[in-house]
Design a protein around this motif. Structure first.
Motif, PDB file in Angstrom:
ATOM      1  N   GLU A 126     -26.755 -74.905  28.427  1.00 62.32           N
ATOM      2  CA  GLU A 126     -27.065 -74.108  29.530  1.00 62.32           C
ATOM      3  C   GLU A 126     -28.144 -72.970  29.098  1.00 62.32           C
ATOM      4  OE1 GLU A 126     -26.223 -74.689  32.505  1.00 62.32           O
ATOM      5  OE2 GLU A 126     -24.736 -76.317  32.040  1.00 62.32           O
ATOM      6  N   ASN A 127     -28.989 -72.583  29.826  1.00 60.20           N
ATOM      7  CA  ASN A 127     -29.979 -71.513  29.756  1.00 60.20           C
ATOM      8  C   ASN A 127     -29.429 -70.229  30.150  1.00 60.20           C
ATOM      9  OD1 ASN A 127     -31.794 -73.381  28.312  1.00 60.20           O
ATOM     10  ND2 ASN A 127     -32.720 -74.058  30.222  1.00 60.20           N
ATOM     11  N   ARG A 128     -28.612 -70.259  31.415  1.00 61.12           N
ATOM     12  CA  ARG A 128     -28.149 -69.105  31.751  1.00 61.12           C
ATOM     13  C   ARG A 128     -26.763 -69.050  31.947  1.00 61.12           C
ATOM     14  NH1 ARG A 128     -31.932 -65.661  34.154  1.00 61.12           N
ATOM     15  NH2 ARG A 128     -30.538 -64.842  35.462  1.00 61.12           N
ATOM     16  N   ILE A 129     -25.953 -68.084  31.399  1.00 62.56           N
ATOM     17  CA  ILE A 129     -24.641 -68.068  31.310  1.00 62.56           C
ATOM     18  C   ILE A 129     -23.876 -66.795  31.808  1.00 62.56           C
ATOM     19  CG2 ILE A 129     -22.756 -68.201  29.524  1.00 62.56           C
ATOM     20  CD1 ILE A 129     -24.504 -69.397  27.753  1.00 62.56           C
ATOM     21  N   HIS A 130     -23.021 -67.216  32.622  1.00 58.17           N
ATOM     22  CA  HIS A 130     -22.260 -65.897  33.290  1.00 58.17           C
ATOM     23  C   HIS A 130     -20.765 -66.146  32.831  1.00 58.17           C
ATOM     24  CE1 HIS A 130     -20.829 -63.723  36.928  1.00 58.17           C
ATOM     25  NE2 HIS A 130     -20.539 -62.860  35.854  1.00 58.17           N
ATOM     26  N   ILE A 131     -20.171 -64.812  32.113  1.00 52.35           N
ATOM     27  CA  ILE A 131     -18.957 -65.043  31.569  1.00 52.35           C
ATOM     28  C   ILE A 131     -18.141 -64.015  32.280  1.00 52.35           C
ATOM     29  CG2 ILE A 131     -17.231 -64.734  29.791  1.00 52.35           C
ATOM     30  CD1 ILE A 131     -19.501 -65.590  27.817  1.00 52.35           C
ATOM     31  N   ILE A 132     -16.936 -64.249  33.081  1.00 48.02           N
ATOM     32  CA  ILE A 132     -16.025 -63.335  33.608  1.00 48.02           C
ATOM     33  C   ILE A 132     -14.909 -63.273  32.758  1.00 48.02           C
ATOM     34  CG2 ILE A 132     -14.739 -62.832  35.666  1.00 48.02           C
ATOM     35  CD1 ILE A 132     -16.564 -64.393  37.322  1.00 48.02           C
ATOM     36  N   ASP A 133     -14.684 -61.998  32.252  1.00 42.44           N
ATOM     37  CA  ASP A 133     -13.513 -61.716  31.474  1.00 42.44           C
ATOM     38  C   ASP A 133     -12.546 -60.966  32.103  1.00 42.44           C
ATOM     39  OD1 ASP A 133     -11.615 -61.139  29.560  1.00 42.44           O
ATOM     40  OD2 ASP A 133     -13.106 -60.473  27.968  1.00 42.44           O
ATOM     41  N   PHE A 134     -11.393 -61.438  32.281  1.00 40.22           N
ATOM     42  CA  PHE A 134     -10.457 -60.794  33.254  1.00 40.22           C
ATOM     43  C   PHE A 134      -9.540 -59.548  32.563  1.00 40.22           C
ATOM     44  CE2 PHE A 134     -11.298 -63.985  36.533  1.00 40.22           C
ATOM     45  CZ  PHE A 134     -11.172 -63.103  37.754  1.00 40.22           C
ATOM     46  N   GLN A 135      -9.768 -59.515  31.312  1.00 40.22           N
ATOM     47  CA  GLN A 135      -9.243 -58.484  30.659  1.00 40.22           C
ATOM     48  C   GLN A 135     -10.001 -57.961  29.261  1.00 40.22           C
ATOM     49  OE1 GLN A 135      -4.844 -57.780  30.516  1.00 40.22           O
ATOM     50  NE2 GLN A 135      -4.951 -57.747  28.296  1.00 40.22           N
ATOM     51  N   ILE A 136     -11.263 -57.376  29.577  1.00 39.65           N
ATOM     52  CA  ILE A 136     -12.269 -57.483  28.407  1.00 39.65           C
ATOM     53  C   ILE A 136     -11.909 -56.280  27.464  1.00 39.65           C
ATOM     54  CG2 ILE A 136     -13.621 -55.474  29.944  1.00 39.65           C
ATOM     55  CD1 ILE A 136     -16.026 -57.490  28.923  1.00 39.65           C
ATOM     56  N   ALA A 137     -10.984 -55.448  27.607  1.00 36.77           N
ATOM     57  CA  ALA A 137     -10.789 -54.378  26.849  1.00 36.77           C
ATOM     58  C   ALA A 137     -11.860 -53.753  25.994  1.00 36.77           C
ATOM     59  CB  ALA A 137      -9.781 -55.022  25.632  1.00 36.77           C
ATOM     60  N   GLN A 138     -11.983 -53.795  24.769  1.00 36.49           N
ATOM     61  CA  GLN A 138     -13.234 -53.215  23.961  1.00 36.49           C
ATOM     62  C   GLN A 138     -14.414 -54.238  24.031  1.00 36.49           C
ATOM     63  OE1 GLN A 138     -12.339 -50.239  23.126  1.00 36.49           O
ATOM     64  NE2 GLN A 138     -10.345 -50.624  23.985  1.00 36.49           N
ATOM     65  N   GLY A 139     -14.250 -55.572  24.472  1.00 36.84           N
ATOM     66  CA  GLY A 139     -15.316 -56.418  24.628  1.00 36.84           C
ATOM     67  C   GLY A 139     -15.689 -56.843  23.213  1.00 36.84           C
ATOM     68  N   HIS A 193     -23.535 -63.532  18.591  1.00 38.53           N
ATOM     69  CA  HIS A 193     -23.961 -63.590  17.291  1.00 38.53           C
ATOM     70  C   HIS A 193     -24.247 -65.373  17.219  1.00 38.53           C
ATOM     71  CE1 HIS A 193     -24.373 -59.826  15.129  1.00 38.53           C
ATOM     72  NE2 HIS A 193     -23.304 -59.473  15.967  1.00 38.53           N
ATOM     73  N   ASP A 194     -23.082 -66.004  17.691  1.00 36.78           N
ATOM     74  CA  ASP A 194     -23.303 -67.417  17.735  1.00 36.78           C
ATOM     75  C   ASP A 194     -24.254 -67.924  18.681  1.00 36.78           C
ATOM     76  OD1 ASP A 194     -21.164 -67.490  15.900  1.00 36.78           O
ATOM     77  OD2 ASP A 194     -19.574 -67.881  17.509  1.00 36.78           O
ATOM     78  N   LEU A 195     -24.482 -67.636  19.736  1.00 40.25           N
ATOM     79  CA  LEU A 195     -25.600 -67.971  20.601  1.00 40.25           C
ATOM     80  C   LEU A 195     -26.838 -67.514  20.233  1.00 40.25           C
ATOM     81  CD1 LEU A 195     -23.918 -67.056  24.049  1.00 40.25           C
ATOM     82  CD2 LEU A 195     -23.934 -69.177  23.207  1.00 40.25           C
ATOM     83  N   ALA A 196     -27.056 -66.508  19.434  1.00 37.78           N
ATOM     84  CA  ALA A 196     -28.178 -65.989  18.863  1.00 37.78           C
ATOM     85  C   ALA A 196     -28.928 -67.059  17.973  1.00 37.78           C
ATOM     86  CB  ALA A 196     -28.372 -65.046  18.278  1.00 37.78           C
ATOM     87  N   ARG A 197     -27.950 -67.835  17.197  1.00 36.03           N
ATOM     88  CA  ARG A 197     -28.214 -68.922  16.397  1.00 36.03           C
ATOM     89  C   ARG A 197     -28.534 -70.248  16.893  1.00 36.03           C
ATOM     90  NH1 ARG A 197     -24.464 -65.925  13.434  1.00 36.03           N
ATOM     91  NH2 ARG A 197     -22.717 -67.242  14.043  1.00 36.03           N
ATOM     92  N   ARG A 198     -28.284 -70.440  18.209  1.00 34.54           N
ATOM     93  CA  ARG A 198     -28.349 -71.596  18.986  1.00 34.54           C
ATOM     94  C   ARG A 198     -29.818 -72.490  18.739  1.00 34.54           C
ATOM     95  NH1 ARG A 198     -26.484 -72.462  24.985  1.00 34.54           N
ATOM     96  NH2 ARG A 198     -28.833 -72.098  25.867  1.00 34.54           N
ATOM     97  N   PRO A 199     -30.027 -73.605  18.341  1.00 37.13           N
ATOM     98  CA  PRO A 199     -31.495 -74.143  18.199  1.00 37.13           C
ATOM     99  C   PRO A 199     -32.017 -74.201  19.671  1.00 37.13           C
ATOM    100  CG  PRO A 199     -29.461 -75.566  17.406  1.00 37.13           C
ATOM    101  CD  PRO A 199     -28.765 -74.525  17.828  1.00 37.13           C
ATOM    102  N   GLY A 200     -33.459 -73.785  19.444  1.00 34.00           N
ATOM    103  CA  GLY A 200     -34.034 -73.648  20.835  1.00 34.00           C
ATOM    104  C   GLY A 200     -34.094 -72.266  21.309  1.00 34.00           C
ATOM    105  N   GLY A 201     -33.404 -71.507  20.770  1.00 33.42           N
ATOM    106  CA  GLY A 201     -33.384 -70.077  21.239  1.00 33.42           C
ATOM    107  C   GLY A 201     -31.950 -69.848  22.076  1.00 33.42           C
ATOM    108  N   PRO A 202     -31.820 -68.522  22.167  1.00 28.57           N
ATOM    109  CA  PRO A 202     -30.412 -68.243  22.865  1.00 28.57           C
ATOM    110  C   PRO A 202     -30.868 -68.316  24.296  1.00 28.57           C
ATOM    111  CG  PRO A 202     -31.724 -66.321  22.284  1.00 28.57           C
ATOM    112  CD  PRO A 202     -32.458 -67.420  21.382  1.00 28.57           C
ATOM    113  N   PRO A 203     -29.709 -68.337  25.185  1.00 23.66           N
ATOM    114  CA  PRO A 203     -29.704 -68.232  26.555  1.00 23.66           C
ATOM    115  C   PRO A 203     -29.409 -66.900  27.098  1.00 23.66           C
ATOM    116  CG  PRO A 203     -27.450 -68.862  25.910  1.00 23.66           C
ATOM    117  CD  PRO A 203     -28.181 -68.824  24.625  1.00 23.66           C
ATOM    118  N   PHE A 204     -29.829 -66.820  28.186  1.00 19.32           N
ATOM    119  CA  PHE A 204     -29.408 -65.551  29.083  1.00 19.32           C
ATOM    120  C   PHE A 204     -28.110 -65.518  29.424  1.00 19.32           C
ATOM    121  CE2 PHE A 204     -28.540 -63.643  33.135  1.00 19.32           C
ATOM    122  CZ  PHE A 204     -29.033 -62.222  32.751  1.00 19.32           C
ATOM    123  N   VAL A 205     -27.702 -64.206  28.890  1.00 18.14           N
ATOM    124  CA  VAL A 205     -25.889 -64.166  29.137  1.00 18.14           C
ATOM    125  C   VAL A 205     -25.773 -62.731  30.165  1.00 18.14           C
ATOM    126  CG1 VAL A 205     -23.843 -63.771  27.822  1.00 18.14           C
ATOM    127  CG2 VAL A 205     -25.694 -65.064  26.945  1.00 18.14           C
TER     128      VAL A 205
END
Length: 522
Positions: free
Chosen positions: A257-270, A278-290
């Motif tokens: 996926e090139n565009r990702i939306h994450i809904i966290d229902f208890q994000i606390a400190q994030g 950091h993991d997505l930044a190392r994805r082959p072909g470049g990171p997605p929009f988050v």
């Protein structure tokens, strides 16, 4: 008494049976850590495999962990389901109700009270079975006489029975005895007993909700509360289990996926999403929009020392340093208040939804006709998410009556306090404060409160599974990399932490007691 105590011991893994008129028994056979196998045998159904942190652990069984033979079945009657605390691949039968115990207590009763004692032949056993039952006053007088010879767990149980029977004078007498036996700096059961005693006292005074709010630590500064939360995070793997298992699932689901939306229902400190970025930044072909939508209430804002904009700023800095295109939206609401418009779902974005130790706070049909627990699940399903991650405590305290709920709480938190005890010295002031401010309030709430005031309402995975499927979700099989990630994480902790995979869920436990589950849905 020594013979009876082996059945009352909270983690007797040498032999543990759970029998009723509808099921056959099951037994544990446990060998020391320098030996090779931990086996569990019972009636046939399906297979599952259990793993733990080294040294190696192996469990073989043909029983489904949620089969009615020995589980907290939500399909069975309320008394059976709430008293029987089995139902996970890590635990056989964590309660003290079984026929073997009844026979031991019968022998003990005869020795103490004489053969004329009148007990019934049912398979339901309690301290009431240790004394004759012609008159409740006589019965509880004898319990009080026996109190000095009871261990702490038995004494707590007797006190809870007196409360359940509305015998206030006996309960108060037992509470006075308990005050001499509990300590916030003692052994795990002594520490837990101190908070359980506070819960019983609050229940009798009808002040449970007041104490629960007080234990939310508003008298502390936000930084102090945050520091205690960090102590728990570092001592035990429960939060890391939630973050790391969910991150692996989301990363794999969003691989293309090139565009990702994450809904966290208890994000606390994030903090969870810093690792994922950091993991997505190392994805082959470049990171997605988050894009991350963080939902949280004012309690986390107090610990943070500010609103969700602080989380957004922190995550934006991490994303920028990693080269990940990023956007954040904060929704400062409780789960009961969340509506569709608060989530800002956009077309063209692959959606992931995260429920980390959060849904058990939502009141269900037993509390309110609105049933926010199922409402929120249906709302999320209507968004057509690509993946949903659920992490919850493996305990049955939602609809159980007071006495079985008390016993389940005592069993569950004994394991948790034992695991904390293995990480810090008993006189460690940080540990004492962290237990008081981050764990004790939950114990008090479960024991002291009823109705809408009781917000700690845990359910076993079998019930969560039913709720999610009724809302239209289907379970996703976890990949081997999820289990491998948790296995590697547990190497940093005491070897008594174990993990197991069953019914599409990953379990985390302490010794033979399952404490949390992680699962994925779509």
């Amino acid at each position: 008494m020594q013979q009876a105590e082996q059945y009352y011991a909270p983690y007797n893994v040498l032999k543990n049976s759970c029998k009723d008129s509808r099921s056959s028994g099951m037994q544990f056979s446990f060998q020391a850590q320098d030996e090779q196998f931990f086996t569990l045998d019972s009636s046939p159904a399906t297979d599952y495999v259990v793993n733990d942190s080294p040294p190696a652990l192996s469990v073989s069984s043909n029983r489904s962990p949620f089969s009615p033979q020995c589980s907290q079945s939500y399909m069975s009657d309320l008394h059976h389901s709430s008293d029987n605390t089995c139902g996970s691949p890590l635990s056989g039968c964590s309660g003290i109700d079984d026929c073997d115990l009844r026979h031991v207590l019968r022998e003990l009763e005869n020795k103490l009270l004489g053969p004329e004692s009148d007990t019934d032949d049912s398979c339901s056993c309690s301290l009431n079975d240790m004394v004759s039952k012609p008159a409740s006053v006589t019965r509880w007088n004898r319990v009080l006489d026996m109190a000095p010879g009871l261990n702490l767990k038995e004494l707590l149980d007797a006190c809870a029975e007196a409360v359940s029977d509305a015998d206030i004078s006996t309960a108060e007498a037992l509470m006075r005895a308990l005050e001499q036996r509990v300590s916030v700096s003692g052994e795990p059961m002594e520490r837990l007993g101190a908070y359980v005693l506070e819960g019983i006292r609050a229940r009798l005074l009808s002040s449970g909700s007041i104490i629960y709010k007080k234990l939310k630590c508003k008298e502390l500064t936000g930084s102090e509360l945050l520091s205690y939360m960090q102590v728990i995070f570092n001592m035990c793997p429960y939060y890391k289990f939630a973050y790391m298992s969910a991150n692996v699932v989301i990363r794999e689901a969003m691989m293309n996926e090139n565009r990702i939306h994450i809904i966290d229902f208890q994000i606390a400190q994030g903090s969870q999403w810093m690792f994922l970025l950091h993991d997505l930044a190392r994805r082959p072909g470049g990171p997605p929009f988050v894009r991350i939508t963080g939902v949280d209430d004012d309690e986390s804002a107090y610990a943070r020392g500010g609103g969700l904009q602080l989380v957004g700023e922190r995550l934006a800095e991490v994303a920028k340093s990693c080269g990940v295109p990023f956007e954040f939206h904060g929704a400062e609401l409780s789960g009961c208040e969340v509506q569709l418009e608060n989530l800002r779902v956009k077309h063209g974005e692959a959606l992931a939804v995260n429920f980390p130790y959060m849904l058990h706070h939502m009141p269900d049909e037993s509390v309110s006709t609105i049933n926010h627990r199922d409402r929120l699940l249906r709302l999320v399903k209507s968004l057509s998410p690509k993946i949903v991650t659920l992490v919850e405590q493996e305990s049955n305290t939602n609809t159980a009556p007071f006495l079985p709920r008390f016993r389940e709480t005592l069993d569950y938190y004994t394991a948790m306090f034992e695991s904390i005890d293995a990480a810090r010295p008993r006189d460690d002031k940080e540990r004492i404060s962290a237990e008081e401010h981050c764990v004790a309030r939950d114990v008090v709430n479960i024991i002291a409160c009823e109705g809408a005031d009781r917000v700690e309402r845990h359910e076993l995975f079998g019930k969560w599974r039913l709720r999610l499927m009724m809302a239209g979700f289907t379970p996703c099989q976890l990949s081997p990399s999820v289990g491998e990630t948790i296995k590697d994480m547990l190497k940093e902790y005491n070897p008594n932490y174990r993990y197991a995979e069953s019914e599409g869920a990953l379990y985390l436990g302490w010794k033979n007691r399952a404490l949390a589950t992680s699962s994925a849905w779509r």
